[in-house]
Enzyme design. Structure first.
Site, PDB file in Angstrom:
ATOM      1  N   HIS A 190       8.174 -12.117  -2.044  1.00  0.00           N
ATOM      2  CA  HIS A 190       9.587 -12.219  -2.405  1.00  0.00           C
ATOM      3  C   HIS A 190       9.778 -12.741  -3.824  1.00  0.00           C
ATOM      4  O   HIS A 190      10.582 -12.223  -4.600  1.00  0.00           O
ATOM      5  CB  HIS A 190      10.300 -13.140  -1.407  1.00  0.00           C
ATOM      6  CG  HIS A 190      11.709 -13.359  -1.766  1.00  0.00           C
ATOM      7  ND1 HIS A 190      12.683 -12.468  -1.417  1.00  0.00           N
ATOM      8  CD2 HIS A 190      12.303 -14.303  -2.532  1.00  0.00           C
ATOM      9  CE1 HIS A 190      13.820 -12.876  -1.928  1.00  0.00           C
ATOM     10  NE2 HIS A 190      13.613 -13.990  -2.602  1.00  0.00           N
TER      11      HIS A 190
ATOM     12  N   ARG B 271       8.032  12.506   0.185  1.00  0.00           N
ATOM     13  CA  ARG B 271       6.792  12.998   0.789  1.00  0.00           C
ATOM     14  C   ARG B 271       6.819  12.714   2.279  1.00  0.00           C
ATOM     15  O   ARG B 271       7.138  11.595   2.702  1.00  0.00           O
ATOM     16  CB  ARG B 271       5.598  12.289   0.146  1.00  0.00           C
ATOM     17  CG  ARG B 271       4.293  12.678   0.790  1.00  0.00           C
ATOM     18  CD  ARG B 271       3.122  12.093   0.056  1.00  0.00           C
ATOM     19  NE  ARG B 271       2.907  10.691   0.384  1.00  0.00           N
ATOM     20  CZ  ARG B 271       1.937   9.974  -0.140  1.00  0.00           C
ATOM     21  NH1 ARG B 271       1.126  10.501  -1.037  1.00  0.00           N
ATOM     22  NH2 ARG B 271       1.779   8.717   0.192  1.00  0.00           N
TER      23      ARG B 271
ATOM     24  N   GLU C  37      -4.190  17.229  -3.752  1.00  0.00           N
ATOM     25  CA  GLU C  37      -5.050  16.045  -3.747  1.00  0.00           C
ATOM     26  C   GLU C  37      -6.391  16.314  -3.062  1.00  0.00           C
ATOM     27  O   GLU C  37      -7.207  15.419  -2.907  1.00  0.00           O
ATOM     28  CB  GLU C  37      -4.333  14.830  -3.128  1.00  0.00           C
ATOM     29  CG  GLU C  37      -3.661  15.096  -1.803  1.00  0.00           C
ATOM     30  CD  GLU C  37      -2.803  13.925  -1.317  1.00  0.00           C
ATOM     31  OE1 GLU C  37      -2.912  12.819  -1.833  1.00  0.00           O
ATOM     32  OE2 GLU C  37      -2.027  14.151  -0.371  1.00  0.00           O
TER      33      GLU C  37
ATOM     34  N   ASN D  30      -5.076   9.968  -7.066  1.00  0.00           N
ATOM     35  CA  ASN D  30      -5.750   8.873  -6.346  1.00  0.00           C
ATOM     36  C   ASN D  30      -6.726   9.463  -5.328  1.00  0.00           C
ATOM     37  O   ASN D  30      -7.857   8.998  -5.185  1.00  0.00           O
ATOM     38  CB  ASN D  30      -4.744   7.985  -5.618  1.00  0.00           C
ATOM     39  CG  ASN D  30      -3.697   7.421  -6.550  1.00  0.00           C
ATOM     40  OD1 ASN D  30      -3.866   7.477  -7.756  1.00  0.00           O
ATOM     41  ND2 ASN D  30      -2.617   6.900  -6.004  1.00  0.00           N
ATOM     42  N   ASP D  31      -6.263  10.484  -4.625  1.00  0.00           N
ATOM     43  CA  ASP D  31      -7.147  11.131  -3.663  1.00  0.00           C
ATOM     44  C   ASP D  31      -7.973  12.239  -4.310  1.00  0.00           C
ATOM     45  O   ASP D  31      -9.146  12.414  -3.971  1.00  0.00           O
ATOM     46  CB  ASP D  31      -6.329  11.715  -2.499  1.00  0.00           C
ATOM     47  CG  ASP D  31      -5.982  10.637  -1.492  1.00  0.00           C
ATOM     48  OD1 ASP D  31      -6.885   9.854  -1.150  1.00  0.00           O
ATOM     49  OD2 ASP D  31      -4.821  10.556  -1.081  1.00  0.00           O
TER      50      ASP D  31
ATOM     51  N   ARG E 291     -12.197   5.768  -2.516  1.00  0.00           N
ATOM     52  CA  ARG E 291     -11.371   5.042  -3.486  1.00  0.00           C
ATOM     53  C   ARG E 291     -11.284   3.553  -3.202  1.00  0.00           C
ATOM     54  O   ARG E 291     -10.815   2.776  -4.045  1.00  0.00           O
ATOM     55  CB  ARG E 291      -9.968   5.681  -3.575  1.00  0.00           C
ATOM     56  CG  ARG E 291      -9.113   5.544  -2.336  1.00  0.00           C
ATOM     57  CD  ARG E 291      -7.916   6.490  -2.378  1.00  0.00           C
ATOM     58  NE  ARG E 291      -6.638   5.811  -2.494  1.00  0.00           N
ATOM     59  CZ  ARG E 291      -5.454   6.413  -2.346  1.00  0.00           C
ATOM     60  NH1 ARG E 291      -5.380   7.712  -2.126  1.00  0.00           N
ATOM     61  NH2 ARG E 291      -4.345   5.746  -2.475  1.00  0.00           N
TER      62      ARG E 291
ATOM     63  N   CYS F 299       1.628  12.380  -9.360  1.00  0.00           N
ATOM     64  CA  CYS F 299       2.137  11.105  -8.851  1.00  0.00           C
ATOM     65  C   CYS F 299       1.013  10.120  -8.547  1.00  0.00           C
ATOM     66  O   CYS F 299       1.247   9.047  -8.002  1.00  0.00           O
ATOM     67  CB  CYS F 299       3.014  11.324  -7.627  1.00  0.00           C
ATOM     68  SG  CYS F 299       2.174  12.219  -6.313  1.00  0.00           S
TER      69      CYS F 299
HETATM   70  C1  PEP Z   1      -2.498  10.250  -4.495  1.00  0.00           C
HETATM   71  O1  PEP Z   1      -3.368  10.499  -3.658  1.00  0.00           O
HETATM   72  O2  PEP Z   1      -2.665  10.361  -5.721  1.00  0.00           O
HETATM   73  C2  PEP Z   1      -1.175   9.765  -4.069  1.00  0.00           C
HETATM   74  C3  PEP Z   1      -0.187   9.621  -4.923  1.00  0.00           C
HETATM   75  O3  PEP Z   1      -1.033   9.462  -2.749  1.00  0.00           O
HETATM   76  P1  PEP Z   1      -1.482   8.078  -2.077  1.00  0.00           P
HETATM   77  O4  PEP Z   1      -1.918   7.155  -3.173  1.00  0.00           O
HETATM   78  O5  PEP Z   1      -0.279   7.605  -1.339  1.00  0.00           O
HETATM   79  O6  PEP Z   1      -2.588   8.539  -1.205  1.00  0.00           O
HETATM   80 MG    MG Z   2      -2.879  10.653  -1.566  1.00  0.00          MG
END
Ligand code: PEP
Ligand code: MG
Length: 576
Positions: free
Chosen positions: A189, A332, A431, A454-455, A465, A502
């Protein structure tokens, strides 16, 4: 000078003397009372005074920070009206003929300990609220004012174990320059409040915080998550210069807030924000987001004990769409599984959770869960600019099936006479390498792609990851990844579709020039990265970066690429 580190919760640099907010809690002594009715009357008076005080805090917070920030005090008022707590205290005074202070202390302790032991994060959060309210009641019973944060009279950095919601709401912003807490995370918070008040803050700096003496000079570098205690005159001078430069840069960035994003040579791109909770939307707006590029809806499913209903989801999506309208909001569909668990769904344990029944795979298997979300999305669509995005697609059949279910729910709602938005774009995350490599097969079937690096990095490199030992393989700038990204963009462009990103890479200042050069249309990132990214893009020549990016595709490794980018950015090579 002593240097401590913590979590950079709200950016900026602050320099002032430490104001120690005591976290010592008063522990009353048990006393027998002969007349419990007088004691109960005294307790009721404390309740009434606390109510008046909280109500005025609620009003002033609403005026200064808006209704959502004041909501916390409505919760506090409800605690004061909660018979479970209040009656229990009065009963204790009466039956055990004890003083009100001790009855309050003992009862509150029982409630707090019980709530703290719960798995549910929301219930644990309620323990903080009860502690806060009971602390206030205790002050009234003892006839001493609640810590008067509003009454301070010189510039200071607040140093505390943690800041309660009412502490933060009472801060006198004319004097508070920053704050440091011993505990907490970026989502606690106090961190959220610091960001909305735009006060530099470092949280979770650990027990060493207790060694900071009152009135010592403290430098809070909340850009780096570092704090310096007791600097020498020379160090102080250096930090003052750094602060001045940082304030100037920040003020200049503020001017970019309402502006669109153009490269130096006039190519327009969109900078959007990633959000998980509805509270993040205001921050996105305050940081000049041109849309929401990723609303991770799984957060609506977390921190609770059952699935959110269609109505609950509808209310959240409608709120987001209305708040951003006419700007786009990419929502999403549920991405649960992998590292994101939902205890109440009892998902089967899998030997390799990231390669298991995650996200859309699970939704296609549990169709009622998915259809509920699709209906909530469709019903909300008329309140703004909705774009629906499916995660974790590997093969075309998955996309087609998801689209089919969406279409079925759409027809069902239309048949019921429900009004829907006019054109709802439907896109997918890229991804999984299979989807990236075959992006040309997917492109005719979607309105847009959003690359989830990220994935995509973890699956391309086969490097978990979350696993520190293979972190060296987690390389956003590797030519293999850049080639995939380029192919996805080219495949989309052939079909006249747009491509966003993203994953965290989209907000990275070393990646941005390359992504701009590769032709990315939308960059979605955490809100705080938007204005620095807008400034950076304004200094880049897209055409030049198009050829720089092409050059990097034939380089041998990440190091060569990042060095090349940084050299151009610094203007030390002749490529720029
Ligand atoms: C990603 O995989 O890049 C992504 C934005 O999704 P998340 O990080 O929620 O898996
Ligand atoms: Mg992802």
């Amino acid at each position: 000078m002593t240097t401590l580190t913590g979590i950079a919760a709200s950016p900026g640099i602050a320099i002032a003397r430490a104001f120690l907010l005591s976290s010592e809690r008063f522990i009353p002594v048990r006393q027998s009372v002969s007349d419990s009715s007088t004691e109960i009357a005294r307790f009721r008076e404390a309740v009434a005074s606390s109510q008046t005080e909280i109500e005025s805090l609620r009003i002033s917070t609403e005026e200064r920070l808006g209704a959502d920030k004041a909501e916390i005090f409505e919760g506090h008022l409800m605690i004061l009206e909660d018979p479970d707590l209040i009656d229990a205290i009065e009963l204790k005074i009466d039956e055990d003929t004890m003083n009100a202070e001790f009855a309050l202390y003992e009862t509150a302790q029982t409630f707090i300990e019980l709530l703290q032991s719960m798995d549910d994060e929301l219930l644990r959060g309620r323990a903080v609220d009860i502690e806060d309210v009971c602390g206030r009641l205790m002050s009234h019973l003892r006839g001493i004012p609640h810590m008067d944060l509003a009454g301070m009279s010189e510039e200071c950095i607040i140093v505390a174990r943690d800041l309660t919601p009412s502490d933060t709401a009472q801060l006198n912003l004319d004097y508070v320059r920053g704050f440091i807490t011993e505990v907490g995370s970026r989502t606690s918070h106090s961190a959220i409040m610091a960001r909305s008040l735009e006060i530099p803050a470092i949280v979770g700096a650990g027990i060493a915080v207790q060694q900071i003496a009152a009135h010592t000079i403290v430098v809070v570098d909340a850009n780096q998550g570092i704090l310096h205690v007791n600097p020498t005159d020379e160090e102080l001078e250096a930090y003052r210069a750094l602060k001045q430069a940082d304030d100037k840069r920040r003020a200049a960035l503020g001017r970019l807030k309402e502006l669109p994003t153009f490269s130096k040579d006039g190519k327009q791109v969109e900078l959007a924000a990633n959000i998980g909770k509805l509270e993040d939307i205001q921050r996105a707006i305050d940081n000049g987001a041109e849309g929401i590029g990723l609303f991770r809806t799984e957060f609506l499913y977390m921190g609770r004990s059952s699935l959110p209903t269609e109505e609950e989801q509808f209310t959240s999506y409608k709120y987001a769409l209305e708040k951003m309208n006419p700007k786009p909001v990419v929502i999403r569909t549920l991405d649960i599984g992998g590292d994101k668990e939902l205890p109440y769904m009892e998902l089967p344990k899998e030997s390799n959770q990231f390669l298991g029944q995650r996200a859309l795979r699970l939704c296609l298997d549990r169709q009622e869960l998915f259809r509920t979300q699709l209906r909530a999305l469709l019903r909300a669509s008329r309140y703004g600019n909705l774009k629906i995005m499916f995660p974790m697609i590997a093969v075309l059949e998955e996309l087609l099936e998801a689209k089919q279910l969406l279409e079925e729910e759409k027809q069902r709602l239309l048949a019921e006479g429900v009004e829907l938005g006019e054109h709802i774009e439907v896109g997918m995350m890229v991804e999984i390498p299979a989807a990236a490599i075959a992006a040309d097969l997917f492109a005719p079937e979607v309105d847009f792609f959003s690359i989830g690096t990220n994935d995509l990095i973890q699956y391309t490199m086969a490097a978990d990851r979350m696993n520190e030992t293979v972190a060296y393989l987690y390389q956003p700038w590797h030519p293999s990844l850049l080639r995939l990204i380029r192919f996805v963009i080219q495949a989309a462009e052939k079909e006249g579709k747009w491509v966003g990103m993203c994953g965290e890479m989209a907000g990275d200042e070393t990646a941005i020039p390359l992504l701009l050069g590769l032709g990315l249309h939308e960059f979605s990132m955490s809100a705080g990265s938007i204005l620095p990214a807008r400034e950076l893009i304004g200094q880049l020549d897209q055409t030049a970066w198009c050829s720089h990016a092409t050059n990097t595709l034939s380089m041998r490794n990440s190091q060569e690429i990042t060095q090349f980018v940084q050299d151009i950015i610094k203007g030390v090579t002749h490529h720029g």
